[in-house]
Design an enzyme around this catalytic site. Structure first.
Site, PDB file in Angstrom:
ATOM      1  N   HIS A  48       2.787   4.661  10.329  1.00  0.00           N
ATOM      2  CA  HIS A  48       1.884   3.643  10.858  1.00  0.00           C
ATOM      3  C   HIS A  48       2.748   2.569  11.500  1.00  0.00           C
ATOM      4  O   HIS A  48       3.594   1.960  10.839  1.00  0.00           O
ATOM      5  CB  HIS A  48       1.024   3.044   9.743  1.00  0.00           C
ATOM      6  CG  HIS A  48       0.078   2.009  10.256  1.00  0.00           C
ATOM      7  ND1 HIS A  48      -1.200   2.312  10.668  1.00  0.00           N
ATOM      8  CD2 HIS A  48       0.247   0.686  10.484  1.00  0.00           C
ATOM      9  CE1 HIS A  48      -1.777   1.216  11.107  1.00  0.00           C
ATOM     10  NE2 HIS A  48      -0.924   0.212  11.006  1.00  0.00           N
ATOM     11  N   CYS A  49       2.547   2.363  12.792  1.00  0.00           N
ATOM     12  CA  CYS A  49       3.393   1.412  13.515  1.00  0.00           C
ATOM     13  C   CYS A  49       2.758   0.021  13.489  1.00  0.00           C
ATOM     14  O   CYS A  49       1.668  -0.167  14.040  1.00  0.00           O
ATOM     15  CB  CYS A  49       3.590   1.878  14.953  1.00  0.00           C
ATOM     16  SG  CYS A  49       4.618   0.749  15.902  1.00  0.00           S
TER      17      CYS A  49
END
Ligand SMILES: [Zn+2]
Ligand SMILES: [Zn+2]
Length: 307
Positions: free
Chosen positions: A134-135
């Protein structure tokens, strides 16, 4: 006076019968001491800054622990754990594992089948096909359908930053010297606009060079992972599995590794030579290789203990 005290405490000074009040007070004192709320008589602890800090830290930790345990997600997980277990085992019983998707499991949060390489993102609150990570910068998950875009973005951003840093090096040095010279006596006569330009150039150079180092490291790391045919999540899983099998005298083989060059071809969706130009160097909106639900691979795909 002595009679009234005797009535109150139920005893004469010097010994004798003790009243229920005395016993109650003793029990209360023991009770408080048991909970460490009251120090022993005649044995006062020395005031200590370290002890106070320790107590404060303990209270904070306990409070955090309590907050974590009473978090709605944790409470729901605990309450629904028997249902998760039931869903997991019942579906296995009814033969979901014997379907076309051999390594399918059930996502405990979404209560839906979870194909291979899929993981649940607790931030997006949904399952992501071939989840990488998850950025927080993109505020989105990087998975099957946008992994290529993410890598291209990192790569071109790094290249752009390196280009800016290298080409603006002389301008940066000049601007830096100009700022340094402002401390000389007499100070050089720069206009406000020139001073702002010097500061902007220094800011630009520091920013681009720092980003090129940080983002360049991230891009390199992702390039290594793509070459190995694994995602950031699988990196941890595979490492653990490799260690476990090594202890048993077996060798772990990544089921999604198709050879270094083939991994890159699959990653970028390159089918013919010209695709390196049209699909990698130039912007392209082609879909990634595969549907993200099933993964074709070598014969040992379903047996990680093979070889
Ligand atoms: Zn899920
Ligand atoms: Zn996410």
């Amino acid at each position: 006076m002595s009679d009234s005290l005797e009535k109150l405490y139920g005893t004469r000074f010097g010994g004798g019968m003790r009243s229920w009040r005395w016993y109650l007070s003793k029990v209360m004192r023991l009770f408080l001491r048991w909970f460490r709320l009251c120090p022993r008589r005649g044995r006062r602890k020395r005031p200590s800054r370290i002890r106070d800090l320790w107590n404060y830290g303990t209270v904070l930790l306990k409070s955090q622990y309590y907050n974590v345990l009473t978090n709605s997600d944790t409470v729901l997980d605990c309450v629904f754990e028997p249902i998760y277990w039931l869903v997991d085992n019942m579906t296995r019983w009814f033969g979901v594992e014997k379907s076309d998707i051999p390594t399918v499991t059930i996502c405990k949060k979404c209560i839906v089948p979870k194909p291979a390489r899929t993981h649940h993102c607790s931030i997006c609150n949904r399952c992501i096909l071939k989840m990488d990570h998850h950025c927080p910068w993109l505020n989105n998950c990087v998975g099957h359908f946008n992994h290529r875009y993410f890598f291209s973005f990192c790569l071109y951003m790094t290249m752009g930053c390196i280009y800016c840093s290298v080409s603006a090096k002389d301008m940066f040095l000049e601007a830096y010297d100009a700022i340094e010279s402002s401390y000389e006596t007499p100070p050089p006569a720069f206009t406000h606009q020139e001073r702002m330009l010097h500061k902007s150039l220094v800011y630009l150079w520091v920013l681009t060079s720092s980003v090129s180092v940080a983002l360049g490291s991230l891009t390199l790391w992702h390039a290594v992972l793509i070459t190995r045919g694994e995602t950031s999540v699988e990196r941890h899983i595979n490492r653990r599995e490799r260690k476990r099998l090594r202890l048993r005298g077996k060798i772990f083989r990544n089921p999604y590794h198709h050879g270094k060059m083939n991994n890159w071809r699959r990653f970028f969706g390159v089918e013919k030579r010209s695709d390196w130009l049209t699909r990698v160097l130039l912007p392209s909106c082609h879909l990634p290789h595969g549907d993200g639900l099933t993964w074709d691979g070598p014969q040992y795909r379903n047996n990680t203990e093979a070889i």
